[in-house]
Design a protein around this motif. Structure first.
Motif, PDB file in Angstrom:
ATOM      1  N   LEU A  72       2.905  11.115   1.258  1.00  0.00           N
ATOM      2  CA  LEU A  72       3.805  12.221   1.576  1.00  0.00           C
ATOM      3  C   LEU A  72       5.179  12.029   0.920  1.00  0.00           C
ATOM      4  CD1 LEU A  72       3.868  14.872   3.172  1.00  0.00           C
ATOM      5  CD2 LEU A  72       4.696  13.586   5.147  1.00  0.00           C
ATOM      6  N   ALA A  73       5.678  10.795   0.930  1.00  0.00           N
ATOM      7  CA  ALA A  73       6.967  10.528   0.283  1.00  0.00           C
ATOM      8  C   ALA A  73       6.867  10.760  -1.226  1.00  0.00           C
ATOM      9  CB  ALA A  73       7.391   9.077   0.562  1.00  0.00           C
ATOM     10  N   GLY A  74       5.767  10.280  -1.822  1.00  0.00           N
ATOM     11  CA  GLY A  74       5.569  10.469  -3.270  1.00  0.00           C
ATOM     12  C   GLY A  74       5.442  11.925  -3.660  1.00  0.00           C
ATOM     13  N   GLU A  75       4.825  12.697  -2.784  1.00  0.00           N
ATOM     14  CA  GLU A  75       4.626  14.125  -3.029  1.00  0.00           C
ATOM     15  C   GLU A  75       5.955  14.882  -3.003  1.00  0.00           C
ATOM     16  OE1 GLU A  75       1.134  16.920  -1.501  1.00  0.00           O
ATOM     17  OE2 GLU A  75       2.538  16.465   0.105  1.00  0.00           O
ATOM     18  N   ASN A  76       6.892  14.419  -2.200  1.00  0.00           N
ATOM     19  CA  ASN A  76       8.145  15.145  -2.008  1.00  0.00           C
ATOM     20  C   ASN A  76       9.348  14.566  -2.756  1.00  0.00           C
ATOM     21  OD1 ASN A  76       7.700  17.384   0.163  1.00  0.00           O
ATOM     22  ND2 ASN A  76       6.537  15.610   0.905  1.00  0.00           N
ATOM     23  N   ILE A 110      20.233   1.657  -8.816  1.00  0.00           N
ATOM     24  CA  ILE A 110      19.503   0.523  -8.248  1.00  0.00           C
ATOM     25  C   ILE A 110      19.920  -0.724  -9.005  1.00  0.00           C
ATOM     26  CG2 ILE A 110      17.218  -0.367  -7.621  1.00  0.00           C
ATOM     27  CD1 ILE A 110      17.689   2.439  -6.548  1.00  0.00           C
ATOM     28  N   LYS A 111      20.585  -1.644  -8.308  1.00  0.00           N
ATOM     29  CA  LYS A 111      20.991  -2.898  -8.943  1.00  0.00           C
ATOM     30  C   LYS A 111      19.907  -3.943  -8.702  1.00  0.00           C
ATOM     31  CE  LYS A 111      25.969  -2.230  -8.892  1.00  0.00           C
ATOM     32  NZ  LYS A 111      27.290  -2.818  -8.568  1.00  0.00           N
ATOM     33  N   THR A 112      19.408  -4.535  -9.782  1.00  0.00           N
ATOM     34  CA  THR A 112      18.385  -5.571  -9.674  1.00  0.00           C
ATOM     35  C   THR A 112      18.856  -6.836 -10.386  1.00  0.00           C
ATOM     36  OG1 THR A 112      17.108  -5.279 -11.720  1.00  0.00           O
ATOM     37  CG2 THR A 112      16.704  -3.682  -9.956  1.00  0.00           C
ATOM     38  N   ASP A 113      18.123  -7.914 -10.204  1.00  0.00           N
ATOM     39  CA  ASP A 113      18.478  -9.157 -10.893  1.00  0.00           C
ATOM     40  C   ASP A 113      18.113  -9.111 -12.375  1.00  0.00           C
ATOM     41  OD1 ASP A 113      15.757  -9.211 -10.519  1.00  0.00           O
ATOM     42  OD2 ASP A 113      15.675 -11.229  -9.689  1.00  0.00           O
ATOM     43  N   LYS A 114      17.580  -7.946 -12.812  1.00  0.00           N
ATOM     44  CA  LYS A 114      17.236  -7.785 -14.225  1.00  0.00           C
ATOM     45  C   LYS A 114      17.875  -6.537 -14.817  1.00  0.00           C
ATOM     46  CE  LYS A 114      12.973 -10.431 -13.873  1.00  0.00           C
ATOM     47  NZ  LYS A 114      11.495 -10.449 -13.967  1.00  0.00           N
ATOM     48  N   GLY A 115      18.983  -6.127 -14.205  1.00  0.00           N
ATOM     49  CA  GLY A 115      19.695  -4.961 -14.725  1.00  0.00           C
ATOM     50  C   GLY A 115      19.714  -3.795 -13.768  1.00  0.00           C
ATOM     51  N   ASP A 116      20.510  -2.783 -14.081  1.00  0.00           N
ATOM     52  CA  ASP A 116      20.650  -1.598 -13.234  1.00  0.00           C
ATOM     53  C   ASP A 116      19.728  -0.471 -13.694  1.00  0.00           C
ATOM     54  OD1 ASP A 116      22.595  -3.128 -12.130  1.00  0.00           O
ATOM     55  OD2 ASP A 116      24.292  -1.853 -12.731  1.00  0.00           O
ATOM     56  N   ILE A 117      19.299   0.348 -12.726  1.00  0.00           N
ATOM     57  CA  ILE A 117      18.442   1.500 -13.018  1.00  0.00           C
ATOM     58  C   ILE A 117      19.050   2.728 -12.348  1.00  0.00           C
ATOM     59  CG2 ILE A 117      16.115   2.482 -12.803  1.00  0.00           C
ATOM     60  CD1 ILE A 117      15.155  -0.463 -12.271  1.00  0.00           C
ATOM     61  N   SER A 118      19.148   3.805 -13.091  1.00  0.00           N
ATOM     62  CA  SER A 118      19.637   5.071 -12.541  1.00  0.00           C
ATOM     63  C   SER A 118      18.445   5.993 -12.284  1.00  0.00           C
ATOM     64  CB  SER A 118      20.609   5.724 -13.530  1.00  0.00           C
ATOM     65  OG  SER A 118      20.999   6.993 -13.066  1.00  0.00           O
ATOM     66  N   CYS A 119      18.478   6.738 -11.161  1.00  0.00           N
ATOM     67  CA  CYS A 119      17.366   7.645 -10.857  1.00  0.00           C
ATOM     68  C   CYS A 119      17.824   8.788  -9.964  1.00  0.00           C
ATOM     69  CB  CYS A 119      16.222   6.883 -10.202  1.00  0.00           C
ATOM     70  SG  CYS A 119      16.677   6.134  -8.626  1.00  0.00           S
ATOM     71  N   ASP A 120      16.916   9.758  -9.803  1.00  0.00           N
ATOM     72  CA  ASP A 120      17.214  10.930  -8.972  1.00  0.00           C
ATOM     73  C   ASP A 120      16.822  10.729  -7.510  1.00  0.00           C
ATOM     74  OD1 ASP A 120      18.022  12.844 -11.160  1.00  0.00           O
ATOM     75  OD2 ASP A 120      16.015  12.295 -11.863  1.00  0.00           O
ATOM     76  N   SER A 121      15.729   9.988  -7.293  1.00  0.00           N
ATOM     77  CA  SER A 121      15.232   9.740  -5.932  1.00  0.00           C
ATOM     78  C   SER A 121      14.777   8.301  -5.789  1.00  0.00           C
ATOM     79  CB  SER A 121      14.045  10.661  -5.606  1.00  0.00           C
ATOM     80  OG  SER A 121      14.417  12.015  -5.644  1.00  0.00           O
ATOM     81  N   VAL A 122      14.845   7.798  -4.549  1.00  0.00           N
ATOM     82  CA  VAL A 122      14.401   6.437  -4.241  1.00  0.00           C
ATOM     83  C   VAL A 122      13.441   6.488  -3.053  1.00  0.00           C
ATOM     84  CG1 VAL A 122      15.097   4.105  -3.553  1.00  0.00           C
ATOM     85  CG2 VAL A 122      16.607   5.473  -4.985  1.00  0.00           C
ATOM     86  N   ILE A 123      12.337   5.757  -3.160  1.00  0.00           N
ATOM     87  CA  ILE A 123      11.420   5.624  -2.020  1.00  0.00           C
ATOM     88  C   ILE A 123      11.393   4.150  -1.627  1.00  0.00           C
ATOM     89  CG2 ILE A 123       9.125   6.081  -1.085  1.00  0.00           C
ATOM     90  CD1 ILE A 123       8.614   7.982  -3.403  1.00  0.00           C
ATOM     91  N   VAL A 124      11.856   3.854  -0.418  1.00  0.00           N
ATOM     92  CA  VAL A 124      11.905   2.475   0.073  1.00  0.00           C
ATOM     93  C   VAL A 124      10.611   2.171   0.832  1.00  0.00           C
ATOM     94  CG1 VAL A 124      13.128   0.842   1.568  1.00  0.00           C
ATOM     95  CG2 VAL A 124      14.424   2.514   0.210  1.00  0.00           C
ATOM     96  N   PRO A 129       0.806  -1.227   0.000  1.00  0.00           N
ATOM     97  CA  PRO A 129       0.000   0.000   0.000  1.00  0.00           C
ATOM     98  C   PRO A 129       0.838   1.277   0.000  1.00  0.00           C
ATOM     99  CG  PRO A 129      -0.209  -1.173   2.102  1.00  0.00           C
ATOM    100  CD  PRO A 129       0.461  -2.095   1.143  1.00  0.00           C
ATOM    101  N   ALA A 130       1.942   1.282   0.769  1.00  0.00           N
ATOM    102  CA  ALA A 130       2.804   2.471   0.810  1.00  0.00           C
ATOM    103  C   ALA A 130       3.466   2.707  -0.547  1.00  0.00           C
ATOM    104  CB  ALA A 130       3.868   2.320   1.898  1.00  0.00           C
ATOM    105  N   GLY A 131       3.990   1.639  -1.137  1.00  0.00           N
ATOM    106  CA  GLY A 131       4.679   1.760  -2.419  1.00  0.00           C
ATOM    107  C   GLY A 131       3.761   2.140  -3.560  1.00  0.00           C
ATOM    108  N   MET A 132       2.566   1.549  -3.578  1.00  0.00           N
ATOM    109  CA  MET A 132       1.611   1.891  -4.636  1.00  0.00           C
ATOM    110  C   MET A 132       1.161   3.339  -4.519  1.00  0.00           C
ATOM    111  SD  MET A 132      -0.676  -1.543  -5.335  1.00  0.00           S
ATOM    112  CE  MET A 132      -0.977  -2.059  -3.644  1.00  0.00           C
ATOM    113  N   MET A 133       0.861   3.773  -3.289  1.00  0.00           N
ATOM    114  CA  MET A 133       0.430   5.163  -3.103  1.00  0.00           C
ATOM    115  C   MET A 133       1.557   6.135  -3.411  1.00  0.00           C
ATOM    116  SD  MET A 133      -1.923   7.294  -2.478  1.00  0.00           S
ATOM    117  CE  MET A 133      -3.301   6.431  -1.719  1.00  0.00           C
ATOM    118  N   ALA A 134       2.769   5.810  -2.983  1.00  0.00           N
ATOM    119  CA  ALA A 134       3.925   6.676  -3.269  1.00  0.00           C
ATOM    120  C   ALA A 134       4.134   6.816  -4.774  1.00  0.00           C
ATOM    121  CB  ALA A 134       5.180   6.102  -2.611  1.00  0.00           C
TER     122      ALA A 134
END
Length: 403
Positions: free
Chosen positions: A398-402, A142-156, A11-16
């Motif tokens: 709130l995390a998604g908003e910021n 972000i290193k994943t088992d399906k390749g790397d992803i570059s980004c500006d922000s991360v929400i855990v 729920p947190a990740g989907m809403m974010a």
């Protein structure tokens, strides 16, 4: 446009993700084959998604770090959550205790509602494991088992460490620790209690409504509530016990006294009159028959066992001393708590990322710019009744908003 990666599709990740996608390019990574896996088992498969109380009352139901939640809950309140889902086509209903469920009684409908919004703008990547998060200059890798992803922000938003079969395996704590965050010791919350007394196996499956559970810690009343309780093979569970567990998961059981009042609506004097009335009606018959009118059969027999009264003893032969013993047990049925059931069985994980290292107004790390946290991975937890999912939704929003 910034690029945001959200890790965890609860729920947190989907809403974010939904909120962040209003102004950013968003990728949502989920290790499971579907989103919202834990939502499917909440509320016995019906998903108690929030509680329809005023925000000021909501805070009373938060066990850990309620002040930290002020910004998120006032920014996205229970009323906002209800409006959000209904405006997006999910019909809701409010039941006893102000608990809010989908009208269909299907948890899957909550997830479908969120998925519909995600599909508009968010790149959802299922069955993808995040191996590590690194920061190089102003970018995250972000290193994943399906390749790397570059980004500006991360929400855990990886959840806690309870119900590990749903994917809550504690990954987020490892990501946070790598960046210097402190993890408050993890404890089971909203979980059953193990009890020393022999009779629990005999009472297994017995559910009691309108009883009072009272707990004292160091002889001071810690908890006293009216509600439902369930006997299990290991001890006790049910709504009353789940709430109590969240209050005692960091306390020593040897200083804890727990007791059930089977007849909270009656004083001892009223109960004595009731017993005398039953004895008169069952004159010449065994005490067990009279007790069966007061309690479920197995519970009545355990009460008689504890009072050292034979089941077949005639009511006419019951002394005042024995009657007083029965009354005392009906009003103060003590249990010796050995401890809590394990974290794997807990509905919620207490503990997590230290709130002192997260900005409550934005959910951003105070240690690493651009790193955000939301949901159960943070050291916040609340009582049962839709409060924990609301906390996930509010902190996610709130995390998604910021981000």
């Amino acid at each position: 446009m910034k690029k945001v990666v959200v890790i965890g599709g609860g729920p947190a990740g989907m809403m974010a993700s939904i909120k962040a996608s209003e102004q950013n390019s968003v990728i949502l990574i989920e290790k499971n084959e579907k989103l919202g896996k834990k939502l499917y088992i909440t509320g016995k498969g019906r998903c108690n998604l929030t509680n329809n109380v005023e925000t000021v009352e909501f805070f009373e139901k938060i066990v850990s770090n309620k002040k930290f939640t002020y910004s998120s809950l006032y920014n996205f309140s229970p009323k906002d959550a209800i409006e959000f889902f209904e405006n997006n086509g999910l019909k809701l209903k409010t039941e006893r205790g102000n608990r809010v469920f989908p009208l269909s009684d299907k948890a899957s409908d909550v997830t479908k509602c969120l998925e519909k919004l995600l599909n508009k703008k968010v790149d959802v990547r299922l069955s993808t494991n995040v191996l590590s998060i690194d920061k190089i200059d102003d970018s995250f890798i972000i290193k994943t088992d399906k390749g790397d992803i570059s980004c500006d922000s991360v929400i855990v938003c990886t959840g806690g460490k309870s119900y590990t079969s749903t994917g809550s395996t504690g990954d987020g704590y490892n990501f946070a620790k790598k960046f210097g965050h402190t993890i408050i010791d993890l404890k089971p919350a909203l979980v059953g209690l193990t009890v020393r007394e022999y009779f629990c196996k005999k009472l297994q499956g017995v559910s009691l409504k309108n009883v009072t559970l009272k707990a004292k810690y160091n002889n001071k009343v810690l908890y006293e509530e009216l509600g439902e309780l369930l006997f299990t093979h290991f001890g006790v569970s049910g709504p009353l016990v789940l709430s109590l567990s969240s209050l005692i998961n960091r306390k020593e059981c040897e200083f804890l006294n727990v007791a059930i009042d089977f007849k909270p609506a009656l004083t001892k004097e009223m109960l004595d009159n009731r017993l005398l009335k039953e004895f008169k009606e069952f004159k010449g018959k065994s005490i067990k028959n009279a007790m069966y009118t007061l309690l479920p059969k197995s519970v009545a027999e355990v009460v008689l066992d504890r009072a050292n009264i034979l089941y077949e003893k005639k009511v006419d032969e019951i002394s005042q001393k024995e009657r007083n013993a029965i009354i005392e047990l009906l009003k103060n049925f003590e249990l010796t708590v050995n401890g809590l059931r394990p974290l794997e069985e807990a509905i919620v994980t207490a503990g997590g990322i230290n709130v002192k290292e997260i900005k409550s107004s934005t959910m951003e790390s105070t240690i690493v710019k651009g790193l955000f946290f939301a949901g159960e991975v943070i050291d916040i937890d609340a009582f049962t009744g839709g409060f924990n999912i609301q906390l996930a939704l509010s902190t996610g929003y709130l995390a998604g908003e910021n981000a």
